[in-house]
Design a protein around this motif. Structure first.
Motif, PDB file in Angstrom:
ATOM      1  N   TYR A 148       0.836  -1.207   0.000  1.00  0.00           N
ATOM      2  CA  TYR A 148       0.000   0.000   0.000  1.00  0.00           C
ATOM      3  C   TYR A 148       0.870   1.257   0.000  1.00  0.00           C
ATOM      4  CZ  TYR A 148       1.132   0.071   4.967  1.00  0.00           C
ATOM      5  OH  TYR A 148       1.827   0.095   6.152  1.00  0.00           O
ATOM      6  N   TYR A 149       2.203   1.072   0.001  1.00  0.00           N
ATOM      7  CA  TYR A 149       3.130   2.210  -0.020  1.00  0.00           C
ATOM      8  C   TYR A 149       4.519   1.665  -0.335  1.00  0.00           C
ATOM      9  CZ  TYR A 149       5.602   6.431   1.203  1.00  0.00           C
ATOM     10  OH  TYR A 149       6.391   7.548   1.124  1.00  0.00           O
ATOM     11  N   VAL A 150       5.350   2.457  -1.002  1.00  0.00           N
ATOM     12  CA  VAL A 150       6.733   2.018  -1.252  1.00  0.00           C
ATOM     13  C   VAL A 150       7.700   3.094  -0.767  1.00  0.00           C
ATOM     14  CG1 VAL A 150       8.417   1.214  -2.954  1.00  0.00           C
ATOM     15  CG2 VAL A 150       5.994   0.673  -3.273  1.00  0.00           C
ATOM     16  N   TRP A 276      -7.448   6.549  -0.076  1.00  0.00           N
ATOM     17  CA  TRP A 276      -6.001   6.353   0.155  1.00  0.00           C
ATOM     18  C   TRP A 276      -5.263   7.688   0.010  1.00  0.00           C
ATOM     19  CZ3 TRP A 276      -1.529   7.115  -2.632  1.00  0.00           C
ATOM     20  CH2 TRP A 276      -0.378   6.424  -2.209  1.00  0.00           C
ATOM     21  N   ALA A 277      -5.546   8.395  -1.083  1.00  0.00           N
ATOM     22  CA  ALA A 277      -4.881   9.686  -1.333  1.00  0.00           C
ATOM     23  C   ALA A 277      -5.233  10.689  -0.236  1.00  0.00           C
ATOM     24  CB  ALA A 277      -5.286  10.222  -2.703  1.00  0.00           C
ATOM     25  N   ASP A 278      -6.467  10.640   0.215  1.00  0.00           N
ATOM     26  CA  ASP A 278      -6.919  11.538   1.264  1.00  0.00           C
ATOM     27  C   ASP A 278      -6.172  11.250   2.577  1.00  0.00           C
ATOM     28  OD1 ASP A 278      -8.782  13.455   2.381  1.00  0.00           O
ATOM     29  OD2 ASP A 278      -9.645  11.730   3.433  1.00  0.00           O
ATOM     30  N   ALA A 279      -6.032   9.960   2.894  1.00  0.00           N
ATOM     31  CA  ALA A 279      -5.305   9.560   4.107  1.00  0.00           C
ATOM     32  C   ALA A 279      -3.843  10.008   4.005  1.00  0.00           C
ATOM     33  CB  ALA A 279      -5.391   8.047   4.295  1.00  0.00           C
ATOM     34  N   TYR A 280      -3.272   9.838   2.825  1.00  0.00           N
ATOM     35  CA  TYR A 280      -1.869  10.229   2.601  1.00  0.00           C
ATOM     36  C   TYR A 280      -1.691  11.731   2.830  1.00  0.00           C
ATOM     37  CZ  TYR A 280       2.716  10.490   0.413  1.00  0.00           C
ATOM     38  OH  TYR A 280       4.056  10.690   0.182  1.00  0.00           O
ATOM     39  N   GLU A 281      -2.570  12.489   2.205  1.00  0.00           N
ATOM     40  CA  GLU A 281      -2.475  13.942   2.283  1.00  0.00           C
ATOM     41  C   GLU A 281      -2.528  14.447   3.725  1.00  0.00           C
ATOM     42  OE1 GLU A 281      -4.926  17.030  -0.257  1.00  0.00           O
ATOM     43  OE2 GLU A 281      -4.589  15.128  -1.283  1.00  0.00           O
ATOM     44  N   VAL A 291       1.308  13.816  -3.552  1.00  0.00           N
ATOM     45  CA  VAL A 291       0.714  12.514  -3.246  1.00  0.00           C
ATOM     46  C   VAL A 291       1.096  11.575  -4.389  1.00  0.00           C
ATOM     47  CG1 VAL A 291      -1.436  11.258  -2.865  1.00  0.00           C
ATOM     48  CG2 VAL A 291      -1.232  13.627  -2.089  1.00  0.00           C
ATOM     49  N   PRO A 292       1.812  10.465  -4.072  1.00  0.00           N
ATOM     50  CA  PRO A 292       2.214   9.567  -5.158  1.00  0.00           C
ATOM     51  C   PRO A 292       1.041   8.709  -5.641  1.00  0.00           C
ATOM     52  CG  PRO A 292       2.921   8.685  -3.055  1.00  0.00           C
ATOM     53  CD  PRO A 292       2.244   9.989  -2.760  1.00  0.00           C
ATOM     54  N   GLU A 293       1.268   7.987  -6.718  1.00  0.00           N
ATOM     55  CA  GLU A 293       0.284   6.991  -7.168  1.00  0.00           C
ATOM     56  C   GLU A 293       0.382   5.802  -6.208  1.00  0.00           C
ATOM     57  OE1 GLU A 293      -1.945   6.555  -9.843  1.00  0.00           O
ATOM     58  OE2 GLU A 293      -1.741   8.744  -9.772  1.00  0.00           O
ATOM     59  N   PRO A 294      -0.737   5.227  -5.806  1.00  0.00           N
ATOM     60  CA  PRO A 294      -0.629   4.036  -4.954  1.00  0.00           C
ATOM     61  C   PRO A 294      -0.013   2.871  -5.734  1.00  0.00           C
ATOM     62  CG  PRO A 294      -2.923   4.470  -5.547  1.00  0.00           C
ATOM     63  CD  PRO A 294      -2.121   5.610  -6.062  1.00  0.00           C
ATOM     64  N   PRO A 295       0.764   2.016  -5.056  1.00  0.00           N
ATOM     65  CA  PRO A 295       1.382   0.893  -5.770  1.00  0.00           C
ATOM     66  C   PRO A 295       0.349  -0.174  -6.131  1.00  0.00           C
ATOM     67  CG  PRO A 295       1.850   0.735  -3.430  1.00  0.00           C
ATOM     68  CD  PRO A 295       1.103   2.027  -3.633  1.00  0.00           C
ATOM     69  N   GLU A 296       0.693  -0.999  -7.092  1.00  0.00           N
ATOM     70  CA  GLU A 296      -0.216  -2.078  -7.468  1.00  0.00           C
ATOM     71  C   GLU A 296      -0.177  -3.181  -6.428  1.00  0.00           C
ATOM     72  OE1 GLU A 296      -0.546  -4.750 -11.377  1.00  0.00           O
ATOM     73  OE2 GLU A 296      -0.025  -2.647 -11.684  1.00  0.00           O
ATOM     74  N   VAL A 297      -1.351  -3.669  -6.065  1.00  0.00           N
ATOM     75  CA  VAL A 297      -1.443  -4.763  -5.090  1.00  0.00           C
ATOM     76  C   VAL A 297      -0.874  -6.036  -5.714  1.00  0.00           C
ATOM     77  CG1 VAL A 297      -3.239  -6.296  -4.173  1.00  0.00           C
ATOM     78  CG2 VAL A 297      -3.344  -3.832  -3.715  1.00  0.00           C
TER      79      VAL A 297
END
Ligand code: GLU
Length: 300
Positions: A148-150, A276-281, A291-297
């Motif tokens: 969910y993050y790198v 996800w982006a909202d939580a990141y921000e 805000v980066p692109e979320p990684p692929e699961v």
């Protein structure tokens, strides 16, 4: 004739209003911060989970036990004054709990790096969301949803970088601090074999040790270090030369594939909904502008 009717309408409005207020409060976690999970959509009816699944068990218990860090600003930080926990990992855990059931509370349990596998194996936690790198060695003992993050491993030094440390090679011959049971300490030992390594159980102790001049540098994931830099009031700085790739996963019990898949579905939902982006921000966004692109699961 009209009077009783309008009174009925007024009563109905009141009842509806109360129902809406109650529904809005339904998704609250133990911290009581309604809306903290933002973007996840309004809490509605409790979802149905397969009988006997971990999701059904957590829903029935009404509480999800989450292993996380308590001393990493931006990811998992417990405020000494209020006892509240905050950070990106906390928000991810809240979104998963909400997907299991709108009334599921979370009990956050401190999980230093070295004990994460053990906590999962013992059944002391239902999941670990704790800057936890997915790798094959750990997959021998636990399962991972995500990533969910790198992140990438980097180095923190005193402001002004007095020893001129530019990258991992420069750690040779220096006093370097990291944490037991982390990929970070393994990487330092492997990539800078002449470093004099000090290990603690948590990263905040490394930061304190650098403040006292007991060590020259701290090495772990860049985003963890950014949180410590931010909290140092100008005493520390990031070298900014990442030398590894650290995909963060949500740790679960090793063979619980059904639960792992459910969490992967939930991650994809939060990527798509913007939660996800909202939580990141609201968390890491304090230290990192974009805000980066979320990684692929990775459904292995
Ligand atoms: N992501 C690395 C790990 O899982 C370092 C951070 C940590 O110790 O939590 O070991």
């Amino acid at each position: 004739m009209t009077r009783p009717r309008s009174r009925t309408r007024w009563l109905m409005t009141l009842v509806l209003g109360l129902a809406l207020v109650t529904a809005a409060c339904g998704g609250d976690t133990e911290d009581g911060d309604t809306g903290a999970t933002g973007g996840g959509g309004p809490a509605t009816e409790a979802p149905q989970h397969p009988e006997g699944s971990t999701m059904a068990q957590i829903q029935a218990a009404g509480t999800m036990r989450v292993g996380t860090k308590f001393d990493q600003p931006g990811f998992g930080l417990k405020r000494a004054t209020t006892g509240e926990v905050e950070g990106f990992d906390i928000e991810i855990a809240r979104l998963v709990a909400e997907a299991i059931g709108p009334d599921v509370d979370i009990e956050f349990i401190e999980s230093p790096s070295a004990v994460r596998e053990q906590l999962l194996e013992n059944g002391d936690v239902d999941m670990v969301v704790a800057t936890y790198t997915i790798n094959d060695a750990r997959k021998q003992r636990v399962g991972f949803a995500g990533p969910y993050y790198v992140a990438g491993q980097d180095i923190m030094v005193p402001a002004g970088n007095p020893l001129g440390i530019q990258g991992v090679d420069d750690l040779n011959g220096k006093r370097v601090c990291s944490v037991s049971g982390s990929t970070s300490v393994e990487n330092v030992r492997e990539m800078a074999p002449q470093a004099q390594v000090t290990e603690f159980d948590v990263y905040s102790k490394c930061a304190d040790a650098m403040g006292d001049g007991r060590i020259d540098a701290v090495s772990t994931d860049n985003t963890i270090l950014l949180g410590l830099v931010e909290g140092s009031g100008g005493k520390y700085e990031l070298v900014g030369n990442a030398f590894t790739t650290e995909p963060y996963g949500i740790g679960v019990r090793k063979d619980d594939v059904q639960y792992r898949n459910f969490i992967n579905d939930t991650l994809e939902d939060m990527y798509a909904s913007g939660a996800w982006a909202d939580a990141y921000e609201r968390t890491l966004g304090r230290f990192v502008d974009e805000v980066p692109e979320p990684p692929e699961v990775d459904r292995y």
